[in-house]
Design a protein around this motif. Structure first.
Motif, short mmCIF file in Angstrom:
data_model
loop_
_atom_site.label_atom_id
_atom_site.label_comp_id
_atom_site.label_asym_id
_atom_site.label_seq_id
_atom_site.Cartn_x
_atom_site.Cartn_y
_atom_site.Cartn_z
N LEU A 40 0.82 -1.21 0.00
CA LEU A 40 0.00 0.00 0.00
C LEU A 40 0.86 1.27 0.00
O LEU A 40 0.59 2.21 -0.75
CB LEU A 40 -0.93 0.01 1.21
CG LEU A 40 -2.13 -0.93 1.15
CD1 LEU A 40 -2.83 -0.99 2.50
CD2 LEU A 40 -3.09 -0.49 0.07
N ALA A 41 1.89 1.30 0.83
CA ALA A 41 2.76 2.48 0.90
C ALA A 41 3.48 2.69 -0.43
O ALA A 41 3.53 3.82 -0.95
CB ALA A 41 3.75 2.33 2.04
N ARG A 42 4.04 1.63 -0.98
CA ARG A 42 4.77 1.76 -2.24
C ARG A 42 3.86 2.21 -3.39
O ARG A 42 4.22 3.09 -4.17
CB ARG A 42 5.43 0.44 -2.62
CG ARG A 42 6.62 0.11 -1.78
CD ARG A 42 7.21 -1.26 -2.15
NE ARG A 42 8.22 -1.64 -1.21
CZ ARG A 42 9.48 -1.20 -1.25
NH1 ARG A 42 9.86 -0.38 -2.20
NH2 ARG A 42 10.35 -1.60 -0.35
N SER A 43 2.69 1.61 -3.48
CA SER A 43 1.79 1.99 -4.58
C SER A 43 1.32 3.43 -4.44
O SER A 43 1.20 4.15 -5.43
CB SER A 43 0.59 1.03 -4.65
OG SER A 43 -0.20 1.15 -3.49
N PHE A 44 1.11 3.89 -3.20
CA PHE A 44 0.70 5.27 -3.00
C PHE A 44 1.81 6.24 -3.41
O PHE A 44 1.56 7.22 -4.11
CB PHE A 44 0.30 5.54 -1.55
CG PHE A 44 -0.20 6.93 -1.34
CD1 PHE A 44 -1.52 7.23 -1.54
CD2 PHE A 44 0.67 7.95 -0.98
CE1 PHE A 44 -1.98 8.53 -1.39
CE2 PHE A 44 0.23 9.24 -0.82
CZ PHE A 44 -1.11 9.53 -1.02
N VAL A 45 3.03 5.95 -2.98
CA VAL A 45 4.15 6.84 -3.30
C VAL A 45 4.36 6.92 -4.81
O VAL A 45 4.53 8.00 -5.37
CB VAL A 45 5.44 6.39 -2.58
CG1 VAL A 45 6.66 7.12 -3.10
CG2 VAL A 45 5.30 6.59 -1.08
N VAL A 46 4.32 5.78 -5.49
CA VAL A 46 4.51 5.77 -6.94
C VAL A 46 3.38 6.53 -7.64
O VAL A 46 3.62 7.31 -8.56
CB VAL A 46 4.61 4.31 -7.46
CG1 VAL A 46 4.52 4.25 -8.96
CG2 VAL A 46 5.90 3.68 -6.97
N ALA A 47 2.15 6.33 -7.19
CA ALA A 47 1.01 6.99 -7.83
C ALA A 47 1.01 8.50 -7.60
O ALA A 47 0.64 9.27 -8.49
CB ALA A 47 -0.30 6.39 -7.31
N GLN A 48 1.42 8.95 -6.43
CA GLN A 48 1.34 10.37 -6.11
C GLN A 48 2.58 11.17 -6.50
O GLN A 48 2.53 12.41 -6.50
CB GLN A 48 1.10 10.54 -4.60
CG GLN A 48 -0.24 10.01 -4.15
CD GLN A 48 -1.40 10.70 -4.87
OE1 GLN A 48 -1.42 11.90 -4.97
NE2 GLN A 48 -2.32 9.92 -5.37
N ALA A 49 3.67 10.52 -6.82
CA ALA A 49 4.91 11.24 -7.16
C ALA A 49 4.69 12.16 -8.36
O ALA A 49 5.13 13.31 -8.36
CB ALA A 49 6.03 10.26 -7.43
N GLU A 50 4.01 11.68 -9.37
CA GLU A 50 3.79 12.48 -10.57
C GLU A 50 2.95 13.72 -10.27
O GLU A 50 3.18 14.79 -10.84
CB GLU A 50 3.10 11.64 -11.65
CG GLU A 50 3.89 10.42 -12.08
CD GLU A 50 5.22 10.74 -12.74
OE1 GLU A 50 5.32 11.76 -13.44
OE2 GLU A 50 6.18 9.98 -12.53
N ASP A 51 1.99 13.60 -9.36
CA ASP A 51 1.16 14.75 -8.99
C ASP A 51 1.97 15.84 -8.31
O ASP A 51 1.60 17.02 -8.37
CB ASP A 51 0.02 14.33 -8.07
CG ASP A 51 -1.02 13.48 -8.78
OD1 ASP A 51 -1.02 13.47 -10.03
OD2 ASP A 51 -1.82 12.83 -8.09
N LEU A 52 3.06 15.48 -7.67
CA LEU A 52 3.91 16.45 -6.98
C LEU A 52 5.07 16.94 -7.85
O LEU A 52 5.93 17.67 -7.38
CB LEU A 52 4.45 15.84 -5.69
CG LEU A 52 3.41 15.53 -4.62
CD1 LEU A 52 4.04 14.80 -3.46
CD2 LEU A 52 2.73 16.80 -4.16
N GLY A 53 5.10 16.53 -9.10
CA GLY A 53 6.15 16.96 -10.01
C GLY A 53 7.43 16.17 -9.88
O GLY A 53 8.49 16.63 -10.32
N LEU A 54 7.36 14.99 -9.29
CA LEU A 54 8.54 14.14 -9.12
C LEU A 54 8.42 12.91 -10.02
O LEU A 54 7.33 12.54 -10.44
CB LEU A 54 8.67 13.70 -7.66
CG LEU A 54 8.78 14.82 -6.63
CD1 LEU A 54 8.76 14.25 -5.23
CD2 LEU A 54 10.03 15.64 -6.85
#
Length: 140
Positions: free
Chosen positions: A72-86
């Protein structure tokens, strides 16, 4: 007999003074501006990485066992990185889950970021941004 004093300069004698003063001050001003751009961008990315770690730890709470929390943590970080410009492929994620806490460590590599090209001119911030978030599980 010669005089030992000079007359005060007239306005015509001071025409190039502003250009000379600017030439003396401009390099320092430009270095300060480059430093603000480099460190401002670094702080923005560091804040984004901290946000990923914090939100990844919160997402991991929903997991019933350590493997599910990790996923869950890994999938969230990967999914949200693009939204933060990373870019998610530059992030390395570690999830530690015990009976008492969930700890999410995110390390983000900015070595190839265009902003870091300017860091050759000014003192460079760290090339790896490391941030950690911890969520306690019960027992308050």
């Amino acid at each position: 007999m010669r005089r030992c004093f000079s007359l005060p300069p007239s306005d015509a004698d001071r025409r190039g003074v502003a250009a000379i003063e600017f030439a003396m001050v401009a390099p320092l001003l430009i270095l300060m501006m480059l430093g603000m751009v480099v460190y401002g961008g670094w702080f923005w990315m560091a804040h984004s990485v901290q946000s990923l770690a914090s939100e990844g730890a919160r997402a991991a709470i929903a997991g019933l066992d350590p493997l599910e929390r990790d996923a869950l943590a890994r999938s969230f970080v990967v999914a949200q990185a693009e939204d933060l410009g990373l870019q998610s492929q530059r992030a390395s994620i570690e999830v530690e889950s015990t009976a008492a806490v969930i700890r999410v460590n995110v390390a983000y590599d900015i070595s190839d970021h265009p902003l870091m090209a300017l860091s050759a001119i000014v003192p460079s911030p760290p090339r790896i941004i490391r941030r950690t978030a911890v969520v306690r599980l019960g027992g308050y």
